[in-house]
Scaffold this active site. Structure first.
Site, mmCIF file in Angstrom:
data_model
loop_
_atom_site.group_PDB
_atom_site.id
_atom_site.type_symbol
_atom_site.label_atom_id
_atom_site.label_comp_id
_atom_site.label_asym_id
_atom_site.label_seq_id
_atom_site.Cartn_x
_atom_site.Cartn_y
_atom_site.Cartn_z
ATOM 1 N N ASP A 1 0.837 -1.191 0.000
ATOM 2 C CA ASP A 1 0.000 0.000 0.000
ATOM 3 C C ASP A 1 0.878 1.250 0.000
ATOM 4 O OD1 ASP A 1 -2.177 -1.648 0.184
ATOM 5 O OD2 ASP A 1 -2.700 -1.123 2.242
ATOM 6 N N MET A 2 0.342 2.340 -0.517
ATOM 7 C CA MET A 2 1.066 3.608 -0.441
ATOM 8 C C MET A 2 0.350 4.482 0.575
ATOM 9 S SD MET A 2 3.717 5.146 -1.529
ATOM 10 C CE MET A 2 4.255 4.276 -2.991
ATOM 11 N N LYS B 1 -6.555 6.977 -6.366
ATOM 12 C CA LYS B 1 -6.558 8.450 -6.363
ATOM 13 C C LYS B 1 -5.683 8.996 -5.231
ATOM 14 C CE LYS B 1 -11.029 9.283 -8.549
ATOM 15 N NZ LYS B 1 -12.392 9.827 -8.383
ATOM 16 N N GLY B 2 -5.691 8.351 -4.070
ATOM 17 C CA GLY B 2 -4.931 8.845 -2.904
ATOM 18 C C GLY B 2 -5.894 9.202 -1.792
ATOM 19 N N ALA B 3 -5.680 8.594 -0.608
ATOM 20 C CA ALA B 3 -6.665 8.721 0.472
ATOM 21 C C ALA B 3 -6.172 9.578 1.634
ATOM 22 C CB ALA B 3 -7.016 7.325 0.985
ATOM 23 N N LYS C 1 -10.846 17.746 -6.703
ATOM 24 C CA LYS C 1 -11.286 16.386 -7.039
ATOM 25 C C LYS C 1 -11.260 16.114 -8.547
ATOM 26 C CE LYS C 1 -13.875 13.935 -3.982
ATOM 27 N NZ LYS C 1 -14.638 12.872 -3.918
ATOM 28 N N THR D 1 -10.359 1.725 -7.895
ATOM 29 C CA THR D 1 -11.289 2.856 -7.951
ATOM 30 C C THR D 1 -12.726 2.351 -8.005
ATOM 31 O OG1 THR D 1 -11.928 4.838 -9.190
ATOM 32 C CG2 THR D 1 -11.128 2.996 -10.503
ATOM 33 N N HIS D 2 -13.653 3.220 -7.527
ATOM 34 C CA HIS D 2 -15.086 2.927 -7.658
ATOM 35 C C HIS D 2 -15.736 3.955 -8.541
ATOM 36 C CE1 HIS D 2 -13.495 2.275 -3.555
ATOM 37 N NE2 HIS D 2 -13.933 1.048 -3.760
ATOM 38 N N ARG E 1 -0.945 -0.667 -8.490
ATOM 39 C CA ARG E 1 -2.375 -0.470 -8.232
ATOM 40 C C ARG E 1 -2.555 1.052 -8.259
ATOM 41 N NH1 ARG E 1 -3.484 -1.000 -2.368
ATOM 42 N NH2 ARG E 1 -3.453 -3.240 -2.631
ATOM 43 N N GLN F 1 -0.359 6.830 -6.132
ATOM 44 C CA GLN F 1 -1.471 7.766 -5.913
ATOM 45 C C GLN F 1 -1.497 8.857 -6.993
ATOM 46 O OE1 GLN F 1 0.455 8.492 -2.286
ATOM 47 N NE2 GLN F 1 -1.106 7.537 -0.995
HETATM 48 P P1 FDA Z 1 -14.376 8.659 -5.582
HETATM 49 O O1 FDA Z 1 -13.904 8.991 -4.205
HETATM 50 O O2 FDA Z 1 -14.690 9.774 -6.513
HETATM 51 O O3 FDA Z 1 -15.616 7.686 -5.452
HETATM 52 C C1 FDA Z 1 -16.407 7.292 -6.548
HETATM 53 C C2 FDA Z 1 -17.718 6.712 -6.030
HETATM 54 O O4 FDA Z 1 -17.446 5.513 -5.304
HETATM 55 C C3 FDA Z 1 -18.417 7.609 -5.006
HETATM 56 O O5 FDA Z 1 -19.263 8.523 -5.651
HETATM 57 C C4 FDA Z 1 -19.175 6.609 -4.182
HETATM 58 O O6 FDA Z 1 -20.333 6.189 -4.866
HETATM 59 C C5 FDA Z 1 -18.246 5.441 -4.126
HETATM 60 N N1 FDA Z 1 -17.364 5.488 -2.965
HETATM 61 C C6 FDA Z 1 -16.061 5.839 -2.929
HETATM 62 N N2 FDA Z 1 -15.552 5.699 -1.685
HETATM 63 C C7 FDA Z 1 -16.568 5.254 -0.918
HETATM 64 C C8 FDA Z 1 -16.669 4.907 0.455
HETATM 65 N N3 FDA Z 1 -15.646 4.985 1.271
HETATM 66 N N4 FDA Z 1 -17.877 4.468 0.907
HETATM 67 C C9 FDA Z 1 -18.936 4.354 0.080
HETATM 68 N N5 FDA Z 1 -18.889 4.669 -1.234
HETATM 69 C C10 FDA Z 1 -17.728 5.115 -1.730
HETATM 70 N N6 FDA Z 1 -5.363 5.000 -1.197
HETATM 71 C C11 FDA Z 1 -4.087 5.263 -0.859
HETATM 72 O O7 FDA Z 1 -3.728 6.420 -0.647
HETATM 73 N N7 FDA Z 1 -3.172 4.244 -0.786
HETATM 74 C C12 FDA Z 1 -3.496 2.947 -1.047
HETATM 75 O O8 FDA Z 1 -2.647 2.065 -0.980
HETATM 76 C C13 FDA Z 1 -4.858 2.677 -1.399
HETATM 77 N N8 FDA Z 1 -5.262 1.405 -1.680
HETATM 78 C C14 FDA Z 1 -6.529 1.183 -2.205
HETATM 79 C C15 FDA Z 1 -6.881 -0.075 -2.643
HETATM 80 C C16 FDA Z 1 -8.089 -0.255 -3.293
HETATM 81 C C17 FDA Z 1 -8.451 -1.615 -3.795
HETATM 82 C C18 FDA Z 1 -8.971 0.855 -3.483
HETATM 83 C C19 FDA Z 1 -10.271 0.702 -4.198
HETATM 84 C C20 FDA Z 1 -8.645 2.080 -2.986
HETATM 85 C C21 FDA Z 1 -7.442 2.265 -2.327
HETATM 86 N N9 FDA Z 1 -7.086 3.515 -1.838
HETATM 87 C C22 FDA Z 1 -5.776 3.741 -1.467
HETATM 88 C C23 FDA Z 1 -8.123 4.578 -1.665
HETATM 89 C C24 FDA Z 1 -8.155 5.522 -2.849
HETATM 90 O O9 FDA Z 1 -7.014 6.333 -2.849
HETATM 91 C C25 FDA Z 1 -9.415 6.410 -2.808
HETATM 92 O O10 FDA Z 1 -9.385 7.191 -1.633
HETATM 93 C C26 FDA Z 1 -10.734 5.655 -2.852
HETATM 94 O O11 FDA Z 1 -10.669 4.579 -3.738
HETATM 95 C C27 FDA Z 1 -11.872 6.600 -3.330
HETATM 96 O O12 FDA Z 1 -11.609 7.041 -4.621
HETATM 97 P P2 FDA Z 1 -12.428 6.523 -5.919
HETATM 98 O O13 FDA Z 1 -11.452 6.339 -7.017
HETATM 99 O O14 FDA Z 1 -13.255 5.369 -5.577
HETATM 100 O O15 FDA Z 1 -13.298 7.788 -6.357
#
Ligand code: FDA
Length: 303
Positions: free
Chosen positions: A130-131, A183-185, A197, A222-223, A180, A159
């Site tokens: 993970d990052m 976007k970055g959390a 965003k 991503t979702h 993988r 990220q």
């Molecule tokens: P976005 O946040 O725009 O979400 C798109 C849609 O998905 C939303 O409108 C909603 O419907 C749904 N959604 C998203 N998050 C949700 C939630 N928590 N609850 C309910 N619905 C939600 N980050 C990081 O910095 N280091 C890492 O190593 C990882 N590893 C990782 C692994 C995997 C398998 C995933 C899917 C994600 C990560 N992340 C991560 C998290 C990533 O950086 C990011 O914060 C989330 O995936 C949310 O971004 P989306 O791309 O989903 O888009």
């Protein structure tokens, strides 16, 4: 604004104490976490495998402050690695370098990571790194780079929001990384990461194109429909087979989409956390979806 507040809260030990003891948070935790034990996680994994959905197991816990904790986490990960071929072959494990001691002692962390990778190689299990926040990002990449020639199938998260990511990606010349893309959390400064965003999504789209054209077996974590549709269209345009990359999603998020993608012939892997140290993980999930804020506030007041 709300997202940044929640990310700030994810680092607060005082709030962690309150939230972890609240009964009302349990429903939220259950949505995003498989359970407290490895057995809980293996049971969820087996059920997903029946639907042709793969899993990456994540033992919760991060930013450890003493090496005994990091050694305990390494041991628990080795147990998970040994259980995978017997119970849920094809599953991977996802590890956080800060859980393996990166913030305490980089060399100890590298040793723990080597132990995991050796056990994983022995059991034919793949490891995903993970990052995390930028305080550990560069050292994570350094550790990954050092291990890559020996463990070429190891995946690392990258990220899109972080400004240096594209340069980092292009800096791998001899051994191409399996990544993988996410976007970055984490809460970062403007100097380190893009905050808008739409700009983050735009960068994700561009990097996903680059990854599909240049890297082996990329994964897209991503979702977001815009990102998922763009990956599908780009793969089609470049002639990349649906089985040569994968979509990854978090347990608890957009379940219906998992099966839809599998039915369309794509590979899907779910990131499945288990364990008791769920607080920072849950808070980052809340920050991604501020609609959950109300539930979370109720859990604080009620707790
Ligand atoms: P976005 O946040 O725009 O979400 C798109 C849609 O998905 C939303 O409108 C909603 O419907 C749904 N959604 C998203 N998050 C949700 C939630 N928590 N609850 C309910 N619905 C939600 N980050 C990081 O910095 N280091 C890492 O190593 C990882 N590893 C990782 C692994 C995997 C398998 C995933 C899917 C994600 C990560 N992340 C991560 C998290 C990533 O950086 C990011 O914060 C989330 O995936 C949310 O971004 P989306 O791309 O989903 O888009």
């Amino acid at each position: 604004m709300i997202s940044r507040l929640l990310l700030h809260a994810s680092e607060s030990k005082k709030l962690e104490h309150t939230v972890s003891r609240s009964r009302l948070t349990r429903g939220l935790v259950k949505r995003y976490v498989a359970g407290n034990t490895l057995d809980d996680a293996l049971a969820v994994t087996a059920a997903l495998k029946k639907k042709n959905i793969d899993v990456s197991l994540d033992l919760l816990g991060e930013s450890v402050t003493d090496l005994i904790e990091s050694e305990r986490a390494t041991k628990e990960y080795v147990e998970a690695i040994q259980a995978i071929p017997r119970h849920v072959p094809g599953s991977t494990i996802s590890v956080k370098p800060s859980q393996l001691g990166m913030l305490v002692d980089k060399d100890a962390c590298a040793r723990n990571l080597s132990v995991l990778l050796a056990a994983a190689a022995e059991n034919d299990v793949l490891v995903e790194v993970d990052m995390e926040q930028s305080a550990v990002g560069p050292s994570t990449l350094e550790a990954y780079r050092a291990l890559l020639p020996k463990y070429t199938d190891t995946r690392v998260a990258m990220q899109a929001a972080v400004r240096r990511t594209q340069d980092d990606l292009e800096s791998f010349t001899e051994h191409k990384p399996r990544i993988r893309l996410v976007k970055g959390a984490f809460k970062e400064t403007l100097a380190v990461a893009v905050q808008d965003k739409d700009e983050v999504t735009y960068r994700y789209l561009k990097m996903s194109e680059w990854a599909l054209a240049n890297l082996p077996d990329p994964a897209f974590g991503t979702h977001d429909d815009r990102c998922i549709n763009h990956v599908k269209a780009t793969a089609e345009r470049l002639g990349v087979d649906r089985r040569n990359f994968e979509f990854q999603m978090l347990y608890g998020v957009r379940r219906k989409l998992w099966t839809e993608l599998v039915q369309e012939g794509y590979r899907v892997r779910i990131y499945l956390p288990y364990g008791t140290a769920w607080y920072p993980y849950l808070m980052r999930r809340m920050a991604e979806r501020p609609a959950n804020l109300l539930l979370f506030m109720r859990s604080l007041v009620g707790g």
